[in-house]
Design a protein around this motif. Structure first.
Motif, short mmCIF file in Angstrom:
data_model
loop_
_atom_site.label_atom_id
_atom_site.label_comp_id
_atom_site.label_asym_id
_atom_site.label_seq_id
_atom_site.Cartn_x
_atom_site.Cartn_y
_atom_site.Cartn_z
N GLN A 3 0.85 -1.19 0.00
CA GLN A 3 0.00 0.00 0.00
C GLN A 3 0.88 1.24 0.00
OE1 GLN A 3 -2.57 -0.54 3.43
NE2 GLN A 3 -4.13 -1.50 2.16
N LEU A 4 0.51 2.18 -0.85
CA LEU A 4 1.27 3.41 -1.00
C LEU A 4 0.40 4.60 -0.60
CD1 LEU A 4 2.84 2.68 -4.52
CD2 LEU A 4 3.85 2.24 -2.27
N VAL A 5 0.96 5.51 0.16
CA VAL A 5 0.22 6.69 0.61
C VAL A 5 1.04 7.93 0.31
CG1 VAL A 5 -0.85 7.87 2.54
CG2 VAL A 5 -0.91 5.36 2.43
N SER A 27 8.38 -3.32 3.81
CA SER A 27 9.78 -3.04 3.54
C SER A 27 10.25 -3.57 2.19
CB SER A 27 10.65 -3.64 4.66
OG SER A 27 10.48 -5.04 4.72
N ILE A 28 9.45 -4.47 1.59
CA ILE A 28 9.81 -4.97 0.27
C ILE A 28 9.87 -3.83 -0.74
CG2 ILE A 28 7.46 -5.43 -0.49
CD1 ILE A 28 8.51 -8.02 -1.76
N PHE A 29 9.21 -2.74 -0.39
CA PHE A 29 9.20 -1.51 -1.19
C PHE A 29 10.60 -1.10 -1.61
CE2 PHE A 29 7.52 2.56 -2.39
CZ PHE A 29 8.37 3.54 -1.91
N ARG A 30 11.56 -1.28 -0.71
CA ARG A 30 12.91 -0.80 -0.97
C ARG A 30 13.63 -1.60 -2.05
NH1 ARG A 30 15.10 -1.99 4.98
NH2 ARG A 30 13.06 -1.06 5.36
N TYR A 32 12.48 -2.36 -5.07
CA TYR A 32 12.04 -2.10 -6.43
C TYR A 32 12.01 -0.61 -6.75
CZ TYR A 32 10.63 -6.93 -5.97
OH TYR A 32 10.63 -8.28 -5.75
N ALA A 33 11.98 -0.34 -8.04
CA ALA A 33 11.87 1.05 -8.49
C ALA A 33 10.50 1.62 -8.14
CB ALA A 33 12.09 1.12 -10.00
N VAL A 34 10.47 2.93 -7.98
CA VAL A 34 9.24 3.66 -7.70
C VAL A 34 9.11 4.79 -8.70
CG1 VAL A 34 8.00 5.08 -6.02
CG2 VAL A 34 9.32 3.09 -5.25
N GLY A 35 7.91 4.97 -9.19
CA GLY A 35 7.66 6.04 -10.14
C GLY A 35 6.70 7.08 -9.59
N TRP A 36 6.86 8.30 -10.08
CA TRP A 36 5.89 9.37 -9.80
C TRP A 36 5.20 9.72 -11.13
CZ3 TRP A 36 4.24 11.35 -5.29
CH2 TRP A 36 5.02 11.15 -4.14
N TYR A 37 3.89 9.91 -11.05
CA TYR A 37 3.08 10.29 -12.18
C TYR A 37 2.15 11.41 -11.75
CZ TYR A 37 4.62 5.91 -14.29
OH TYR A 37 5.40 4.91 -14.80
N ARG A 38 1.58 12.08 -12.72
CA ARG A 38 0.62 13.11 -12.39
C ARG A 38 -0.49 13.15 -13.43
NH1 ARG A 38 4.40 18.50 -13.53
NH2 ARG A 38 4.46 18.33 -15.83
N GLN A 39 -1.62 13.66 -12.99
CA GLN A 39 -2.77 13.77 -13.89
C GLN A 39 -3.46 15.10 -13.65
OE1 GLN A 39 -5.54 10.49 -13.72
NE2 GLN A 39 -6.32 10.97 -15.75
N ALA A 40 -3.45 15.92 -14.68
CA ALA A 40 -4.14 17.20 -14.63
C ALA A 40 -5.58 17.01 -15.08
CB ALA A 40 -3.42 18.21 -15.52
N GLN A 97 4.41 1.61 -7.77
CA GLN A 97 5.40 0.54 -7.73
C GLN A 97 4.72 -0.72 -8.24
OE1 GLN A 97 7.04 -1.27 -4.02
NE2 GLN A 97 8.97 -0.49 -4.82
N ALA A 98 5.18 -1.21 -9.37
CA ALA A 98 4.58 -2.38 -10.02
C ALA A 98 3.10 -2.08 -10.26
CB ALA A 98 4.80 -3.62 -9.18
N SER A 99 2.20 -2.91 -9.74
CA SER A 99 0.78 -2.68 -9.95
C SER A 99 0.14 -1.87 -8.83
CB SER A 99 0.05 -4.03 -10.06
OG SER A 99 0.22 -4.76 -8.86
N ASN A 100 0.94 -1.36 -7.94
CA ASN A 100 0.43 -0.63 -6.78
C ASN A 100 0.47 0.87 -7.01
OD1 ASN A 100 0.24 -3.10 -5.14
ND2 ASN A 100 2.46 -3.04 -5.22
#
Length: 111
Positions: A3-5, A27-30, A32-40, A97-100
């Motif tokens: 879960q991402l917040v 902690s498995i979060f660490r 893998y890669a993490v992306g930031w996206y945005r939606q206007a 992150q992945a499908s999250n």
């Protein structure tokens, strides 16, 4: 599943700064890669940047030189530091992150 917040959004004047956070539940979060996206409003979600598990980063041309992604693996958190904000940066920002996906945090750049 992780879960991402996201947090840290808000209203800022043009030229201002904000730092967004993306906190993960596991902690498995660490690993893998993490992306930031945005939606206007009225637009498709777009890529902002990513950070690998090792800390390598990549950015969209529209934010390169103004935004910086970092991570604190001890806190299971990834940050998006935004400088020199423009009205066109106004959007809901999401981490991924992945499908999250997180629920997003609103950033509004306006005078």
């Amino acid at each position: 599943q992780v879960q991402l917040v996201e947090s840290g959004g808000g209203l800022v004047q043009p030229g201002g700064s904000l730092r967004l956070s993306c906190a993960a539940s596991r902690s498995i979060f660490r690993l893998y890669a993490v992306g930031w996206y945005r939606q206007a409003p009225g637009k498709q979600r777009e890529f902002v940047g990513t950070i690998t598990s090792g800390g390598n980063t990549n950015y969209a041309d529209s934010v390169k030189g103004r935004f910086t992604i970092s991570r604190d693996n001890a806190k299971n958190t990834v940050y998006l530091q935004m400088y020199s904000l423009k009205p066109e940066d106004t959007a809901v920002y999401y981490c991924n992150q992945a499908s999250n996906w997180g629920q997003g945090t609103q950033v509004t750049v306006s005078s």
